[in-house]
Design a protein around this motif. Structure first.
Motif, PDB file in Angstrom:
ATOM      1  N   GLU A  97       0.832  -1.198   0.000  1.00 46.36           N
ATOM      2  CA  GLU A  97       0.000   0.000   0.000  1.00 46.36           C
ATOM      3  C   GLU A  97       0.869   1.252   0.000  1.00 46.36           C
ATOM      4  N   LYS A  98       0.218   2.316  -0.470  1.00 53.41           N
ATOM      5  CA  LYS A  98       0.891   3.602  -0.490  1.00 53.41           C
ATOM      6  C   LYS A  98       0.664   4.324   0.829  1.00 53.41           C
ATOM      7  N   PRO A  99       1.585   5.218   1.231  1.00 51.48           N
ATOM      8  CA  PRO A  99       2.890   5.493   0.642  1.00 51.48           C
ATOM      9  C   PRO A  99       3.845   4.315   0.857  1.00 51.48           C
ATOM     10  N   PHE A 100       4.761   4.152  -0.065  1.00 50.69           N
ATOM     11  CA  PHE A 100       5.612   2.970  -0.143  1.00 50.69           C
ATOM     12  C   PHE A 100       6.407   2.709   1.126  1.00 50.69           C
ATOM     13  N   THR A 176      -0.150  14.650   4.325  1.00 47.46           N
ATOM     14  CA  THR A 176       0.648  14.520   3.108  1.00 47.46           C
ATOM     15  C   THR A 176       1.006  13.065   2.831  1.00 47.46           C
ATOM     16  N   MET A 177       1.180  12.283   3.877  1.00 48.44           N
ATOM     17  CA  MET A 177       1.451  10.863   3.691  1.00 48.44           C
ATOM     18  C   MET A 177       0.206  10.125   3.216  1.00 48.44           C
ATOM     19  N   ASP A 178      -0.934  10.442   3.790  1.00 51.99           N
ATOM     20  CA  ASP A 178      -2.143   9.669   3.506  1.00 51.99           C
ATOM     21  C   ASP A 178      -2.847  10.154   2.244  1.00 51.99           C
ATOM     22  N   ALA A 179      -3.341  11.377   2.264  1.00 53.73           N
ATOM     23  CA  ALA A 179      -4.037  11.924   1.102  1.00 53.73           C
ATOM     24  C   ALA A 179      -3.058  12.516   0.089  1.00 53.73           C
TER      25      ALA A 179
END
Length: 329
Positions: A97-100, A176-179
């Motif tokens: 899953e993202k973020p990597f 910023t990490m999630d959305a």
């Protein structure tokens, strides 16, 4: 290699049914064969609900399972690198899953391990495999919009539960990490390269966690960009992308989950039009791509190298906003 990819799930995450279990039921090349969770009862309940035949007592046991070809990693952000690394060491392919990873340094390490392993490692930016995204790329490449001037992407939603792990710095959380990882990826995809971060402004949940972020970008080719994201702001819901050229403009409503609802509108010298696309889930197209890569060596769009570029921009946004980078657990 068998004619099917047998996948084990790390954790009974909320995203797993949508991203993997449901599309796998309609994909003859994929079998969800096992699950493991820190809480054995949660893993048992997940398996019973979704028809997963095997439950492992730990992540380590699942990764060591010789009957599995691949691992799906939907764990908290700070754990992505650690368990992708473990899966590669065990010879497994990985859909992560993202973020990597937690940051670009860790992404480079994992990308190097992936290259050395010869295994497929794919970041789960499912929107990237949907026909809508491919069509946007086609329109830009055709020259219909002319020379690119501006690329923007927005992903804002409301997450009022502040105890959610996405607000947890130790788990590499933050808007910023999630959305934002989506918005950054879209701007890079439609902008054609990895931009420089010119400036960034955060709205804070606490001194380390951004609840919203806006960043201005500049591409080497001369066009500019912007990403906007939030989990708590006055923008309750905004999921869109905009590409402006000197001869036209396109707008996409809901490029992230186009199977739920979407709209692609184009204005150029050819006139105005709206294009529509199949309602098949973007997660299903993503799973097609992963299976094709594992079984037939087909190329994927969301490679570890691409993930390094995305994490590099995310890190630069945090630096520009005066916030610390996220760290691996």
């Amino acid at each position: 290699m068998s004619r099917q990819v047998r996948i084990g799930i790390l954790g009974a995450a909320r995203i797993a049914p949508l991203a993997l279990v449901q599309p796998a039921k309609k994909n003859a090349e994929v079998v969800v064969a096992a699950v493991a969770a820190r809480d054995a009862s949660r893993a048992q309940a997940f398996a019973a609900k979704h028809g997963v035949p095997r439950v492992h007592e730990s992540y380590e046991a699942l990764i060591a399972d010789p009957d599995l070809d691949a691992v799906y990693n939907p764990l908290p952000n700070s754990l992505h690198g650690r368990w992708t690394r473990a899966a590669l060491a065990a010879g497994k392919h990985v859909l992560c899953e993202k973020p990597f990873t937690a940051n670009a340094t860790e992404a480079r390490e994992i990308a190097q391990l992936a290259a050395q392993s010869g295994r497929v490692v794919m970041e789960a930016f499912h929107y990237r495999y949907h026909p809508l995204t491919l069509r946007v790329e086609e329109i830009i490449a055709s020259g219909e919009l002319g020379k690119l001037c501006r690329v923007e992407a927005n992903l804002c939603f409301l997450l009022a539960k502040f105890s959610d792990i996405r607000y947890n710095y130790s788990l590499a959380g933050g808007a910023t990490m999630d959305a934002g990882c989506y918005a950054v990826h879209m701007v890079r995809t439609f902008g054609g390269s990895t931009p420089e971060v010119v400036s960034a402004q955060a709205k804070l949940r606490d001194p380390q966690i951004d609840r919203a972020m806006t960043a201005e970008l500049r591409f080497a080719e001369g066009h500019t960009g912007r990403v906007r994201c939030s989990m708590w702001s006055t923008d309750l819901l905004q999921i869109s992308a905009r590409v402006v050229g000197d001869q036209g403009e396109l707008r996409v409503f809901n490029p992230v989950l186009p199977h739920s609802f979407h709209r692609l509108s184009v204005r150029s010298a050819d006139g105005k039009r709206v294009e529509r696309f199949p309602r098949r889930a973007s997660y299903a197209y993503q799973l097609d791509a992963f299976a094709g890569a594992v079984l037939r060596g087909e190329a994927v769009q969301t490679t570890p190298e691409d993930a390094v570029e995305n994490m590099t921009v995310i890190d630069a946004i945090y630096r520009a906003a005066g916030l610390p980078l996220r760290e691996p657990a």
